[in-house]
Structures are given as C-alpha cells and as structure tokens.
Design an enzyme around this catalytic site. Structure first.
Site, PDB file in Angstrom:
ATOM      1  N   ALA A 187       0.854  -1.263   0.032  1.00  0.00           N
ATOM      2  CA  ALA A 187       0.168  -0.013   0.067  1.00  0.00           C
ATOM      3  C   ALA A 187       1.102   1.380  -0.109  1.00  0.00           C
ATOM      4  CB  ALA A 187      -0.951   0.147   1.236  1.00  0.00           C
ATOM      5  N   CYS A 188       0.838   1.848  -1.099  1.00  0.00           N
ATOM      6  CA  CYS A 188       1.973   3.101  -1.227  1.00  0.00           C
ATOM      7  C   CYS A 188       1.416   4.201  -1.635  1.00  0.00           C
ATOM      8  CB  CYS A 188       3.098   2.348  -2.203  1.00  0.00           C
ATOM      9  SG  CYS A 188       4.079   0.988  -1.536  1.00  0.00           S
ATOM     10  N   THR A 189       2.058   5.297  -2.026  1.00  0.00           N
ATOM     11  CA  THR A 189       1.692   6.439  -2.667  1.00  0.00           C
ATOM     12  C   THR A 189       3.047   7.214  -3.340  1.00  0.00           C
ATOM     13  OG1 THR A 189       0.539   7.067  -0.794  1.00  0.00           O
ATOM     14  CG2 THR A 189       0.569   8.800  -2.336  1.00  0.00           C
ATOM     15  N   ASN A 220       6.146   6.571  -1.396  1.00  0.00           N
ATOM     16  CA  ASN A 220       6.184   5.860  -0.057  1.00  0.00           C
ATOM     17  C   ASN A 220       6.063   4.428  -0.391  1.00  0.00           C
ATOM     18  OD1 ASN A 220       6.465   8.112   1.057  1.00  0.00           O
ATOM     19  ND2 ASN A 220       4.038   8.155   1.839  1.00  0.00           N
ATOM     20  N   GLU A 265       3.875   0.667  -7.066  1.00  0.00           N
ATOM     21  CA  GLU A 265       2.699   0.869  -6.621  1.00  0.00           C
ATOM     22  C   GLU A 265       1.708  -0.130  -6.846  1.00  0.00           C
ATOM     23  OE1 GLU A 265       0.090   3.959  -4.903  1.00  0.00           O
ATOM     24  OE2 GLU A 265       2.386   4.091  -5.050  1.00  0.00           O
TER      25      GLU A 265
END
Length: 489
Positions: free
Chosen positions: A2-4, A23, A95
């Site tokens: 779970a990234c941004t 992230n 991502e």
C-alpha cells in the site's frame, strides 16, 4: 504494498530535474526495515529465483551497478523498492494498484500454486519483490525500461497489479499492468506532476500513438484486441477519448476512504486555486491524474506531501475534534518503510546527476536526506542490516521516535519540526558544497569522493536524529500515566 507515488516532470520542478518519489508502505501490522545498498555487477545473480512466485529467470550478461533499497531480512525476497543505475536511470517498484473483475477475467493474474492433491507445482509471474533486480541493471533510459519490462511481463506475467515509474534526465514514464500479461504506459508531461494512491490512474490513452510512433504512449501488443474482445471499453460515444481508469480500474466504496482522499490531498496542495474554484471532494472518482502545478515543485514540498495526514482539515488523526478523524487513510501513515525519491539534475556533471533521497519509517516524524549514487558502498547507519531495534540504524531510530512521538503529537511536534528544518537546511548546504568540490575531483577519485560525502551526510544525520530521540523520549517519559507530581527531591 500500500503505497503513494508522485512524479514531477522536468519543467514542473524547481530546478529542471525530473523527480520521482514513492512511499513504500507495508501491509497493516507489518514493519519492514529497509537499507540503502549498492549492487556490484559481479554480485548480480545470473539465475534469479523469486521467493513468492518461485519463477526462475535467466538474466542478461553485463549488468550495470545500481543502488537500491532492499529489505534487511531477505528471507521474503529482495524487494529492491527504488534505485539508480550507472546510466542515471531510475525505477520504482511498485505502486500496488486496483483493477476489476472484467479485466482479471480476461487476463488472469499469474499466481503461484504449490504442488498438492497430486497436482504439480505451478510457478507464478513476477511482482514487486522482483522488478528492480531483474530490470534496473539492464536499461539505458526510461523509455527503454518500459519496453524491457513489457517483454518480461509478456513472457512471465505478474501475480498482482503494479504501477512502476521509469526515470532519466529528460523523461519519466509511468507503466501500469493490466491483468496478468498486459500493460499500458504513458510519458509524464514535462510541465506536469502525477499523483498515484494505489489506484489505476491513467485517465487518457491514445492507442493510435501506442501502436505507431510511441511518442507519449506505449502498451502491450495485444491490449487493444483484449479491450474489444472482452467488452472493456465503457465509452457511450466511441468518438470520446479512451479512459483506462474506466476500462481497467476499480470503483469500489473502499476507494473512497483508502485511495481517492490521498490524491485529493496532494492535488489540492499543488493546485489550491483550482480546487477552491471547482469544489472537488476527497471522494470524487474522476480526480485528475496529471496537472500543471500553480508554481514549480521543490524537493521539500514532495516530502511534505508524502508526509501528509490531512493537516488543517477535520480528517487529521491528530485533531482534537474527533468527529471525522481517521475517516480517511493518511499518506503519512505509521507503516511507511521508506520514502524513496530520486532527483536527476541536468546542471551538474554526469557522475553526480542522480541524488537518491530517503526518509525512513513514519514520514510525519522523520527527515529526508540525499546520497550520491556513484558509489561502491553505503554508510553503515543507512545501509546496515539490523533485524532488531537499535539506535545504530537510521530506520530503527526513526521508528522509535515515531512510536514515542505519536501519542504525544502536540507535545513533541515543535521538536520534530525543528529537527526537520535543521536537517533540511544542512543537507542542502552540504550537497551544494560537495557539488562545487566535485568539479576538481580526478576521474579515479570520484566514487571515493561521493562515498565520503555520503558518510558526512550520514554522520550529521545520525547526530541530529539521536538528539531528537533524546528530546522525544524525555517528553514522552514525563507524560507517562504512572507519573506523580510529588518526589523525594
């Protein structure tokens, strides 16, 4: 994971650099230590085997050296995260994005199946664990990275939906996997920035360009046929632009609390006037994939955005108004492993064009520092493999600070802010100094110079981070529930 992710074209950045930042956030309840590492070409494996999918891939000869950010514990695979190779080409991995049942029914994910009930083992495709290791050492440009990985996806497939950025001095390309073997990619407009919060994001695609000149769009060779065969095109009018987000993406209720609010927060920061005029909501399904920012974007602003927890809104988990806090998933979350940012600068010598910035553990409470990538080794504080909590590690010290400061956010926030400002100011000063000094460095001393510069940055950071830990620990100790005002003194 779970990234941004945020991508900044060269004409949208403050200094003409291409900027790619992401992230890497682990799954809920997991915290994975990352370390700054460099791969010597002689140590690159020839036969790569994935831990998760068991797929085996024979890798090409003559790999390049590259930096990356692997797990400290390699028992679950490498998870290279992001890095830069000798040609100043960078990539992220990955991502994790969403799709829908129509796509996954048309081109199923290639998942590992262990041998059982008399059936033979079925190896899976490639995924986030693998991408950096099997791609980054072999590509000479961002565009070439898309093509190279596209061939890997065609041959082996993937067991998950992925969004991957490729970056060089001039271009950024964003690739999204579509089902098990297909993919699309779009060049980031030079004057724009892109935000990606765990959703399939590309909202416009030109098949004509992708199947001819490939100036700004590329895709797997069978994608258009798949769209037609399985009725994935949802346009009411065929003359309208094709929107991959509608055809390939998801529109679930969970998107409105987990994904779209993060895009809203980032877009609203860089285009506040537009968002005030259009009254855009955190739960809108048609948020922009790319925008021209209202002013040029700096490195520190990217760090701030990727640390965002809905400050100055009712959704801030640290607000004293409890009515809407924790409604939306923040960008700056507790389970961030690393914020990885690559800045490729056009105005310095080739050997120092790439800066690999890193912030470890929860971004709300940490600072981001740069390192040169033209190196053969990394500082122990940044690159050591520490599997247990220790203040000898940048990751673990930041993880401890975050855990101590979070329940005392209002009491510790001033100290956190002073630390972040002090580190921001000093590392920028140091990079400017090192850039100037590099002009006079002899060719055979360049790597040694970059390694010493990285060590100086690491030593300064370690000292400042330890000071912050001391202050936060003191404040948290005074706030313990078993405290009592009277003492023997």
């Amino acid at each position: 994971m779970a990234c941004t992710t945020i991508l900044v074209g060269k004409n949208a950045s403050y200094d003409g650099s291409t900027i790619v930042a992401r992230n890497e956030d682990s799954s809920a309840g997991q915290y994975n230590e990352k370390r700054f590492a460099v791969m010597d070409p002689k140590d690159q494996v020839k036969i790569y085997k994935s831990v998760i999918s068991k797929v085996e891939i024979e890798l090409p000869d003559h790999p390049m050296a590259y930096t990356y950010m692997p797990e400290a514990d390699l028992s679950n695979g490498v998870w290279g995260c992001y890095g830069v190779n000798e040609k100043n080409v960078s990539m992220t991995a990955t991502e994790t994005i969403t799709s829908n049942e129509r796509v996954l029914g048309a081109d199923p994910l290639v998942e590992y199946k262990k041998a059982e009930d008399g059936k033979e083992e079925v190896k899976g495709g490639v995924g986030e664990e693998d991408f950096v290791t099997i791609t980054l050492p072999y590509i000479n440009s961002a565009r070439e990275g898309v093509i190279y990985l596209g061939e890997i996806l065609k041959k082996y497939g993937t067991y998950e939906m992925n969004g991957i950025a490729f970056q060089d001095e001039n271009e950024i390309w964003w690739l999204e996997t579509i089902g098990g073997h297909n993919w699309i990619a779009r060049k980031v407009p030079d004057d724009s920035y892109i935000v990606m919060p765990n959703q399939l994001g590309i909202d416009y695609f030109d098949f004509e360009d992708a199947y001819s000149d490939k100036k700004e769009f590329m895709c797997s060779e069978g994608l258009k046929e798949m769209v037609e065969k399985y009725h994935l095109d949802l346009r009411m009018d065929p003359s309208e632009d094709f929107n991959p987000r509608h055809a390939f993406g998801s529109h679930d209720d969970s998107d409105h609390v987990y994904n779209t609010p993060r895009a809203w927060a980032m877009l609203k920061y860089f285009n506040p006037k537009k968002f005030r005029q259009e009254e855009i909501s955190p739960e809108d399904d048609d948020l922009y994939w790319s925008l021209v920012p209202e002013k040029k974007i700096t490195i520190n602003e990217v760090k701030w955005v990727l640390s965002n927890h809905y400050q100055s809104t009712e959704y801030d988990p640290y607000t004293r108004d409890k009515s809407s806090k924790n409604k939306y998933r923040p960008i700056g979350i507790n389970r961030t492993n690393v914020l990885g940012l690559v800045q490729i600068r056009p105005y310095v010598k080739e050997e120092i064009k790439a800066l690999q910035w890193m912030a470890l553990a929860s971004n709300v409470f940490n600072a981001m520092i740069p390192c040169y990538t033209n190196i053969t080794k990394t500082p122990e504080y940044l690159g050591g493999s520490f599997l247990k909590a220790t203040t000898d590690s940048f990751y673990w010290t930041n993880r401890i600070i975050g855990a101590l400061a979070d329940p005392h956010y209002h009491e510790t926030s001033a100290e956190i802010e002073r630390y972040q400002i002090a580190v921001n100011n000093k590392v920028n000063e140091m990079i400017n100094k090192f850039d100037r000094e590099f002009e006079d460095v002899e060719k055979d001393k360049q790597k040694e110079f970059c390694e010493k510069a990285n060590q100086e940055i690491s030593d300064f950071t370690q000292e400042e981070t330890q000071k912050l830990l001391d202050k936060v620990l003191y404040i948290a100790s005074n706030q313990m529930r078993n405290s009592f005002s009277r003492s023997d003194a």
